[in-house]
Design a protein around this motif. Sequence first.
Motif, PDB file in Angstrom:
ATOM      1  N   GLY A  73      88.759  27.696  65.409  1.00 35.05           N
ATOM      2  CA  GLY A  73      88.428  28.560  66.499  1.00 35.05           C
ATOM      3  C   GLY A  73      88.363  28.036  67.820  1.00 35.05           C
ATOM      4  O   GLY A  73      89.428  28.006  67.946  1.00 35.05           O
ATOM      5  N   GLU A  74      87.286  27.834  68.255  1.00 31.07           N
ATOM      6  CA  GLU A  74      87.181  27.543  69.657  1.00 31.07           C
ATOM      7  C   GLU A  74      86.571  26.730  69.954  1.00 31.07           C
ATOM      8  O   GLU A  74      85.894  25.989  70.814  1.00 31.07           O
ATOM      9  CB  GLU A  74      86.526  29.177  70.478  1.00 31.07           C
ATOM     10  N   GLU A  75      86.222  25.870  68.542  1.00 31.41           N
ATOM     11  CA  GLU A  75      86.228  24.640  68.749  1.00 31.41           C
ATOM     12  C   GLU A  75      86.591  22.961  68.232  1.00 31.41           C
ATOM     13  O   GLU A  75      87.307  23.361  67.619  1.00 31.41           O
ATOM     14  CB  GLU A  75      84.559  24.370  67.519  1.00 31.41           C
ATOM     15  N   LYS A  76      86.475  21.805  68.921  1.00 29.57           N
ATOM     16  CA  LYS A  76      86.714  20.972  67.998  1.00 29.57           C
ATOM     17  C   LYS A  76      85.737  20.188  66.970  1.00 29.57           C
ATOM     18  O   LYS A  76      85.232  20.501  66.880  1.00 29.57           O
ATOM     19  CB  LYS A  76      86.922  20.090  69.244  1.00 29.57           C
ATOM     20  N   VAL A  77      86.857  20.109  65.805  1.00 27.74           N
ATOM     21  CA  VAL A  77      86.092  18.966  65.101  1.00 27.74           C
ATOM     22  C   VAL A  77      86.779  18.265  64.827  1.00 27.74           C
ATOM     23  O   VAL A  77      87.600  17.778  64.868  1.00 27.74           O
ATOM     24  CB  VAL A  77      86.223  20.560  63.517  1.00 27.74           C
ATOM     25  N   ALA A  78      86.713  17.466  63.387  1.00 22.96           N
ATOM     26  CA  ALA A  78      86.843  16.423  62.607  1.00 22.96           C
ATOM     27  C   ALA A  78      86.152  16.687  61.255  1.00 22.96           C
ATOM     28  O   ALA A  78      85.608  16.961  61.031  1.00 22.96           O
ATOM     29  CB  ALA A  78      86.425  15.125  62.962  1.00 22.96           C
ATOM     30  N   PHE A  79      86.802  15.826  60.189  1.00 22.33           N
ATOM     31  CA  PHE A  79      86.553  15.606  59.125  1.00 22.33           C
ATOM     32  C   PHE A  79      86.212  14.790  58.398  1.00 22.33           C
ATOM     33  O   PHE A  79      86.956  13.760  58.476  1.00 22.33           O
ATOM     34  CB  PHE A  79      87.861  16.276  57.950  1.00 22.33           C
ATOM     35  N   GLU A 108      85.006  11.923  44.160  1.00 26.56           N
ATOM     36  CA  GLU A 108      85.530  13.188  43.934  1.00 26.56           C
ATOM     37  C   GLU A 108      84.807  14.197  45.470  1.00 26.56           C
ATOM     38  O   GLU A 108      85.259  15.951  45.176  1.00 26.56           O
ATOM     39  CB  GLU A 108      85.043  13.765  42.800  1.00 26.56           C
ATOM     40  N   ALA A 109      84.178  13.103  46.032  1.00 27.41           N
ATOM     41  CA  ALA A 109      83.526  14.394  47.597  1.00 27.41           C
ATOM     42  C   ALA A 109      84.309  14.878  48.457  1.00 27.41           C
ATOM     43  O   ALA A 109      85.139  14.412  48.726  1.00 27.41           O
ATOM     44  CB  ALA A 109      82.316  14.035  47.793  1.00 27.41           C
ATOM     45  N   LYS A 110      83.586  16.042  48.842  1.00 24.05           N
ATOM     46  CA  LYS A 110      84.726  16.807  49.150  1.00 24.05           C
ATOM     47  C   LYS A 110      84.802  16.245  51.769  1.00 24.05           C
ATOM     48  O   LYS A 110      82.808  16.310  51.797  1.00 24.05           O
ATOM     49  CB  LYS A 110      84.295  18.565  49.691  1.00 24.05           C
ATOM     50  N   PRO A 111      85.101  15.705  52.285  1.00 21.79           N
ATOM     51  CA  PRO A 111      85.306  15.947  53.346  1.00 21.79           C
ATOM     52  C   PRO A 111      84.508  16.761  54.474  1.00 21.79           C
ATOM     53  O   PRO A 111      84.848  17.779  53.789  1.00 21.79           O
ATOM     54  CB  PRO A 111      86.230  15.260  53.880  1.00 21.79           C
ATOM     55  N   GLU A 112      83.305  16.091  55.302  1.00 22.06           N
ATOM     56  CA  GLU A 112      82.565  16.760  55.753  1.00 22.06           C
ATOM     57  C   GLU A 112      83.499  17.485  57.134  1.00 22.06           C
ATOM     58  O   GLU A 112      83.630  16.359  57.409  1.00 22.06           O
ATOM     59  CB  GLU A 112      80.994  16.484  55.530  1.00 22.06           C
ATOM     60  N   MET A 113      83.035  18.306  57.302  1.00 18.18           N
ATOM     61  CA  MET A 113      83.288  18.701  58.650  1.00 18.18           C
ATOM     62  C   MET A 113      82.977  18.820  60.025  1.00 18.18           C
ATOM     63  O   MET A 113      81.469  19.523  59.377  1.00 18.18           O
ATOM     64  CB  MET A 113      84.409  19.823  58.347  1.00 18.18           C
ATOM     65  N   LYS A 114      82.292  18.112  60.652  1.00 17.71           N
ATOM     66  CA  LYS A 114      82.120  17.806  61.607  1.00 17.71           C
ATOM     67  C   LYS A 114      82.430  18.557  63.449  1.00 17.71           C
ATOM     68  O   LYS A 114      83.845  18.525  63.236  1.00 17.71           O
ATOM     69  CB  LYS A 114      81.786  17.166  62.264  1.00 17.71           C
ATOM     70  N   GLU A 115      81.255  19.459  64.490  1.00 23.85           N
ATOM     71  CA  GLU A 115      81.637  19.568  65.132  1.00 23.85           C
ATOM     72  C   GLU A 115      81.929  18.901  66.363  1.00 23.85           C
ATOM     73  O   GLU A 115      80.794  18.013  66.463  1.00 23.85           O
ATOM     74  CB  GLU A 115      81.260  21.122  65.494  1.00 23.85           C
TER      75      GLU A 115
END
Length: 363
Positions: A310-316, A323-330
């Motif tokens: 969207g309008e944000e910058k994120v990293a995973f 098996e854990a899903k990566p966490e999306m962080k702004e």
Amino acid sequence: MKNVIVTILVLLGVGVGGYFGWGVWQKKQALEKGSASSVELAAVERQTIELTVEVAGDIEPAVQVEVKSELSAKILKLHVELGQEVKTGDLLVDLDNKELLTEKASAEIEIAGTKLELEKARADHERDRRLFEQKLIAEKNVLDSKAALDLADNSYDKSQKRLQNVLDRLAKSRVLAPMGGKILELPVVEGQVVVAAASVNSGTALMKIADLQKLQISTHVNQVDVAKLKTGMKVDFSVDSLPGLKMEGRIAEIAPTATIKKNIKGFTVEVAIDQPEGRLRPGMTADVVVPIEKVENVLAVPLAAVFTEGEEKVAFVKAEGAEAKPEMKEVEIGISNIDFVEIKSGLNEGEKVLLSRPRKDRS
């Protein structure tokens, strides 16, 4: 018997198909596990990030002049050679001036004749003026002698200007150095007829003189990077012909309008070399680096680890467990170069981040 054979063939077919199907399934599972385990990661680490603009340019003299003749004539004598150092006022070329010398002699003869006529007209007028004062002649005689004096004076003035014009042209038959420097180009030879320069772009070029103590680099900077530059900024540069030698310059001029070079719209930027290395030569290619901004000991990740959501910058961030899903962080980012980007907030030192966006079924 026939039924038994058919049954055996069917069983063989099923067995072979099952064997190959099992193999394909195993390969698919191995690929999925491999792709899951081969996700590229990078650590959030402290880095020194330097933002620069890098361009290539050509070294050229900052001051140079193309010498042309103001006369159309044959070259009698070249007094310089290619690569020779000259000083302001040094004689460069002698042009054929025989016709001008003949014209000068004719003008001098004309001056002598008009001078005699002027002296006679002045004496006649002075005599008529005295006779008129004594009322021995009519006023008309005085006016006529005055007119004759004026005509003689005009003729004498014209002959003097003609001589001066010839003298000026004679002076131009000796081409002098307009500035001190080195002869970079000498495309003419003795005996060649040259054409006078009627305008900037016309006439025969006799030679090119440049001051090699004042060099500059002419570069073409794209319209995105030129906004980061300003006059006076220090730059570092090197040339391939002098490996290992790092030199400095400064931005002297940025063109006000864009030009297109090699299908790229950009701006001409001139970099002054204040203390040129003695081995630098016009025409060499220089690699220019302009430092824009530098931060030290800041959290950073590879540029590929930051994505737009969207309008944000994120990293995973990679979570614990296979098996854990990566966490999306702004994240809040700072400066970046072609390799790393500064992380001002959102990530912690030592965390592992993905270098590619995770698949939807794992995000």
